[in-house]
Design an enzyme around this catalytic site. Sequence first.
Site, PDB file in Angstrom:
ATOM      1  N   GLU A   1     -11.063   7.800  -2.433  1.00  0.00           N
ATOM      2  CA  GLU A   1     -10.959   6.724  -1.449  1.00  0.00           C
ATOM      3  C   GLU A   1     -10.481   7.278  -0.102  1.00  0.00           C
ATOM      4  O   GLU A   1      -9.951   8.386  -0.021  1.00  0.00           O
ATOM      5  CB  GLU A   1      -9.957   5.673  -1.942  1.00  0.00           C
TER       6      GLU A   1
ATOM      7  N   LYS B   1      -2.813   4.768 -16.586  1.00  0.00           N
ATOM      8  CA  LYS B   1      -3.668   4.985 -17.753  1.00  0.00           C
ATOM      9  C   LYS B   1      -2.893   5.526 -18.951  1.00  0.00           C
ATOM     10  O   LYS B   1      -3.093   5.073 -20.081  1.00  0.00           O
ATOM     11  CB  LYS B   1      -4.819   5.917 -17.369  1.00  0.00           C
TER      12      LYS B   1
END
Length: 438
Positions: A194, A209
Amino acid sequence: MPSMNETNGSAPIGIGLLGLGVVGSAVAASVLSNDGQKRGLKLCGALVRDASRQRAVELPSGSVTTDPDIILDSPDIDIVVELMGGEEPALEYISRALAGGKHVVTANKEVISKHGERLRALATEHNVSLQYEASVGGGIPIINPLLDDLSANELLSLRAIINGTTNYILTEMASGGASFDDALADAQGLGFAEADPTADVDAFDAVYKISILARLAFGVSVPVESIYREGIRKTASQDFRYAGELGYTIKLLAIARRENGGLLVRVHPALVPVDVPMAKVEGVLNVVEAEGDLVGPLWLQGRGAGAEPTASAVMGDVLRTASVIGGTGNVRQARPIDSELPLLEMDEHQCKFYVRLTVRDRPGVLAQIAGALGEMEISIASVLQMDTDAELKNADLVIMTHPAREANMQRAVERIDALGDVDNVANLIRVESYPTDR
């Protein structure tokens, strides 16, 4: 082949999307495909920010809306698929959907890692399912195997590369000698990173995660703030050169492991021996190593991001949920909380360490450094003097230690950094232990 409607006369299963970006568009295309229709799926609506924008997929007329109530309150929608990302308003919408008796499928790692326990309880209270296979590892099937296929095992450890952006950056630095900044710019140019890469390079994404995986694998609630987190910004191209001379490469690892009567969960760069499979996972690939008491070691590798792999995981959850609605399937529950397995502090972790220092190129410097390490009960395994700068009269010094306690190593680094002949401790990287390296 007749559709579900034609074979048993049941109503189609209504799907409502929250978000219609690249993943949402891929999911919409799958639901609208002949295969989706044959499975009895019907796309009833999609929430977007801008209804006038051109989409990668053509949706039925009138199905795009900017009003979340249209999706969340529709009696025709059985499964809400959340693909917006971010904590809010996604958390609010998921909560409303579950409380309203709708099944939810989500790819939102942040929401599940931070609020998973509450959302699972809400789903149970309202007799609906919450599924989130796509929240970790993209197209790699790992959530449902932990819930189902591996449920008979006591899991001993998880070790994973679960952020494709950082793995791409580190691969570029290892193979081409690129600087961190150049490798990051390349990743951004290719769409792997990004414009604001903080979530990836500072390891927040990997923390979310591994929090999810650790909860499912070990039955322990692992708040994200309890996980040791260190990103890759300090990793330099020369670290790969020096590590290579020592027989290692560098990876950002997310690890949850039983040790010393508890569970230690950590995310940080690590030296990995070049002859183990983990060292050869390159580019944007993800991998999860799991070890169970019955099954032994397992290895799951695949594309960890992208529209198609993520849509694959989302659609797998949609079809599992559809089987529940149709009365032919069931949703496995997460392991109950194990209150006897405490979360451990990083200070107690023990491993070998790689230390890169810039020092004055003069006699006696190594003795000072060895003294500081010795005071903290840390012994030196090897020393390399690299890249001497005659003009500045300094050199890179690389030290590999024998296994040492984390807290001791951190105190030793503070003492070394304060020595007059040490310009700086440029990097400290833990060495990950493998059976061939112990």
